[in-house]
Design a protein around this motif. Structure first.
Motif, mmCIF file in Angstrom:
data_model
loop_
_atom_site.group_PDB
_atom_site.id
_atom_site.type_symbol
_atom_site.label_atom_id
_atom_site.label_comp_id
_atom_site.label_asym_id
_atom_site.label_seq_id
_atom_site.Cartn_x
_atom_site.Cartn_y
_atom_site.Cartn_z
ATOM 1 N N UNK A 486 -1.398 -4.695 2.918
ATOM 2 C CA UNK A 486 -2.685 -4.157 3.374
ATOM 3 C C UNK A 486 -3.288 -3.163 2.394
ATOM 4 N N UNK A 487 -4.555 -3.342 2.100
ATOM 5 C CA UNK A 487 -5.295 -2.339 1.337
ATOM 6 C C UNK A 487 -6.251 -1.571 2.253
ATOM 7 N N UNK A 488 -6.354 -2.011 3.491
ATOM 8 C CA UNK A 488 -7.118 -1.262 4.501
ATOM 9 C C UNK A 488 -6.544 -1.604 5.871
ATOM 10 N N UNK A 489 -6.003 -0.591 6.543
ATOM 11 C CA UNK A 489 -5.454 -0.781 7.887
ATOM 12 C C UNK A 489 -6.303 -0.050 8.911
ATOM 13 N N UNK A 490 -6.272 -0.562 10.135
ATOM 14 C CA UNK A 490 -7.066 0.051 11.195
ATOM 15 C C UNK A 490 -6.614 1.477 11.477
ATOM 16 N N UNK A 491 -5.318 1.744 11.418
ATOM 17 C CA UNK A 491 -4.835 3.111 11.649
ATOM 18 C C UNK A 491 -5.432 4.081 10.637
ATOM 19 N N UNK A 492 -5.561 3.630 9.388
ATOM 20 C CA UNK A 492 -6.208 4.447 8.357
ATOM 21 C C UNK A 492 -7.672 4.687 8.727
ATOM 22 N N UNK A 493 -8.346 3.660 9.221
ATOM 23 C CA UNK A 493 -9.740 3.818 9.654
ATOM 24 C C UNK A 493 -9.838 4.839 10.785
ATOM 25 N N UNK A 497 -11.967 8.174 10.321
ATOM 26 C CA UNK A 497 -13.048 8.481 11.264
ATOM 27 C C UNK A 497 -12.857 9.888 11.836
ATOM 28 N N UNK A 498 -11.639 10.214 12.219
ATOM 29 C CA UNK A 498 -11.364 11.550 12.760
ATOM 30 C C UNK A 498 -11.679 12.616 11.720
ATOM 31 N N UNK A 499 -11.306 12.380 10.472
ATOM 32 C CA UNK A 499 -11.589 13.340 9.410
ATOM 33 C C UNK A 499 -13.096 13.508 9.208
ATOM 34 N N UNK A 500 -13.820 12.395 9.137
ATOM 35 C CA UNK A 500 -15.254 12.461 8.869
ATOM 36 C C UNK A 500 -15.999 13.149 10.009
ATOM 37 N N UNK A 549 2.072 8.262 8.745
ATOM 38 C CA UNK A 549 1.570 6.920 9.046
ATOM 39 C C UNK A 549 1.394 6.078 7.793
ATOM 40 N N UNK A 550 0.964 6.693 6.698
ATOM 41 C CA UNK A 550 0.630 5.953 5.483
ATOM 42 C C UNK A 550 1.662 6.138 4.380
ATOM 43 N N UNK A 551 2.840 6.631 4.720
ATOM 44 C CA UNK A 551 3.892 6.860 3.736
ATOM 45 C C UNK A 551 4.181 5.584 2.947
#
Length: 626
Positions: A486-493, A497-500, A549-551
């Motif tokens: 994965x280069x983009x996962x929903x958990x990362x999104x 989103x929370x950060x933004x 989560x992204x380790x």
């Protein structure tokens, strides 16, 4: 995975004087192969024959995916630049695009250490431009086909064009994230003369071009892909949001090492808001969900691994095509010459002779919180079992297996400590359970009356090895995996989103709920009120989730640079540096000792390769490297 039909593409010059390399466009089942490029080809199909049909265009984009994939599918090496992962050895110096060439460094694994890495990526620079040129090659030819396309072919061609523009945008996003201003190419290059004097374009202009690519991709891609590995609307939208998030961070936190960039508070606020809007649509509009609904699943008792948490399976082929994978690069597995290298890089000799190039650092263990309290457990105490009596039973001892009880399920799924087990493998067959015991390599060990041969890996100097990305079953070689990286996962999104939203509006209820959904897969309770009471507290909670989560997925060093937290994480310039320890209390590695301001600055922006500047007098250098 792509159709395995052999497709011979027209060979074109995919790198230029700017990058000083050539790439063949011969594609077999979507795989990039290297040719002797100084010899005339006997297998080329010229443009007067190729790029005539929808099938030709489809073969072209398949080849582009195959060429761009190696630029991203070993991003986990980047984690070595952070605090929680160590990379080692020579796997990063192989000049082969499919097996690490995108990650070539000049001095061993220095490019993937927490310091001194900013001048080590000359080869990545050139390979990234190879990816740009390959995408441009597809874009140019599909645009020509669109001019005469039929009502039936136009939508298909527009989709292929959207995929190529998404790939180009991704590559340029990586380029500006590392080097800031870079030369911009909007068409395929066939002669070095075209770029011999090309200057760097300001990052703001490149950002706008990337935005245009991502927006076109979003408009023309299908809502859901009909083929694993091909992008759909959520991928374009997520990458557009991520670009805006990074742009917001650079404007908020500054980028003084890039002399042409002038930060703006107003631009930061607008970009945070725009990023949040894009992420919100990814989350709400496409029916996506976390893997297995975000359920934590089962977690076996300490020292057993028959029942592993769902988070573990997210990084095995079971998750291929799952909705959490907003975008992933597919791999072919055994016999395809397109397998991923995860076992080889993350596992040890007991697992098909793997090489354990990547290991967790000791410090990551304390980042996993308690499933009982939802907060950090007492810090582990490094203890040497060869000199301390009862070291393996002392309270909170790092070598006492009981110290790891009742932790975030992602801990069991991600790392192994003493007396944790995994399935050993040799010649594609299981060798049974293999217990990991630090500094005890391939030795007979008796556990509960049964004799085992301990995990053979001397690749760790921390006391831990990874479980994440290891296949707990036999049948595939160390470089023959078929996991879609994965280069983009929903958990990362969720977390972006929370950060933004937090930066734009402060802690929001929906953002807090999304962070809690990510925490739930670790079987953690929701965040306590104090963790979401204000912007700073919630940001700290988000950062904590991003770490665990992204380790091992290559996100941490990019986060550190855009947040400008390098000095906070390590030491201000001139300090004693920071030792990295192991579970026995030994000092393993020391970083940033007596570092200067310039040393730190060189970690925030990469060096424009001197070889390129020697060829092109118009290429300027980034400030810390002048």
């Amino acid at each position: 995975m792509w159709d395995s039909k052999a497709v011979i593409m027209k060979k074109t010059t995919s790198t230029i004087r700017l990058i000083a390399a050539l790439t063949s466009f011969a594609v077999l089942g979507g795989s990039c192969t290297k040719n002797l490029l100084d010899q005339p080809s006997t297998t080329e199909v010229g443009e007067n024959v190729f790029w005539k049909t929808d099938a030709d265009a489809l073969a072209g984009i398949m080849g582009a995916y195959a060429d761009v994939r190696p630029l991203f599918d070993r991003d986990y090496y980047f984690d070595g630049q952070g605090e929680y992962v160590r990379t080692r050895g020579t796997s990063t110096v192989k000049d082969d695009l499919q097996h690490g060439g995108a990650y070539v460094v000049t001095t061993g694994s220095t490019g993937y250490s927490p310091s001194g890495f900013g001048q080590q990526f000359d080869a990545m620079y050139k390979y990234l431009y190879g990816g740009v040129n390959r995408a441009n090659y597809v874009i140019d030819n599909v645009n020509r086909m669109l001019a005469t396309g039929t009502n039936v072919s136009v939508p298909k061609l527009e989709r292929i064009l959207a995929e190529a523009r998404l790939l180009r945008g991704m590559v340029y996003f990586r380029l500006i994230s590392m080097w800031g201003d870079v030369p911009y190419l909007d068409h395929s290059i066939t002669s070095n003369d075209e770029v011999a004097a090309l200057a760097r374009m300001p990052i703001a202009q490149i950002k706008d071009s990337i935005m245009a690519d991502f927006t076109y991709a979003f408009n023309k891609l299908p809502a859901k892909s009909d083929q694993m590995g091909r992008a759909a609307k959520p991928a374009a939208l997520a990458f557009r949001g991520k670009l805006q998030l990074y742009w917001a961070c650079w404007n908020k936190n500054g980028w003084p090492e890039l002399s042409t960039f002038k930060p703006s508070t107003a631009a930061a606020t607008a970009a945070y808001q725009a990023a949040a809007e894009d992420f919100k649509h990814v989350i709400n509009d496409y029916g996506l969900d976390l893997f297995r609904g975000g359920s934590p699943g089962e977690c076996d008792t300490l020292g057993k691994a028959e029942k592993l948490p769902n988070y573990y399976f997210l990084f095995t082929p079971v998750a291929n095509g799952d909705g959490e994978m907003v975008m992933a690069f597919a791999h072919g597995g055994t016999g395809t010459f397109q397998g991923e290298e995860l076992m080889r890089d993350f596992a040890g000799r007991s697992h098909e002779g793997s090489q354990c190039w990547i290991t967790p650092r000791y410090e990551i263990a304390d980042k996993y919180q308690s499933t009982v309290t939802g907060d950090f457990a007492p810090k582990l105490i490094p203890t040497n079992p060869s000199t301390v009596t009862g070291a393996r039973t002392k309270l909170n001892s790092a070598v006492n297996p009981a110290s790891y009880a009742n932790r975030d399920y992602r801990m069991k799924a991600s790392i192994m400590w003493d007396y944790e087990v995994s399935i050993g493998m040799a010649s594609l067959k299981s060798t049974g359970w293999v217990p990991y015991i630090y500094k005890t390599w391939a030795q007979p060990i008796v556990i509960d009356g049964t004799t085992f041969l301990s995990y053979n890996t001397d690749g760790t100097n921390s006391g831990y090895v990874f479980r994440k990305f290891l296949r707990n079953y036999a049948g595939q070689g160390r470089s023959d995996g078929d996991y879609s990286f994965p280069v983009m996962r929903l958990a990362d999104v969720f977390l972006m989103y929370a950060e933004a939203t937090n930066e734009a509006y402060g802690p929001q209820a929906d953002a807090i709920a999304l962070v809690n959904r990510v925490r739930r897969r670790g079987n953690l309770p929701p965040l306590a009120g104090g963790k979401t009471a204000d912007k700073v507290s919630f940001f700290n909670a988000i950062e904590q989730e991003r770490i665990v989560e992204l380790l091992g997925e290559g996100q941490r060093p990019f986060d550190v640079r855009r947040w400008r937290t390098l000095e906070k994480n390590w030491n201000p310039p001139g300090g004693p540096g920071v030792w990295r320890l192991d579970t026995w209390g030994a000092q393993a590695q020391r970083y940033f000792q007596n570092a200067t301001d310039r040393d730190i600055a060189q970690c925030y922006i990469f060096k424009i390769p001197q070889s390129e500047r020697d060829r092109n007098p118009n290429l300027t250098q980034n400030t810390p490297w002048m």
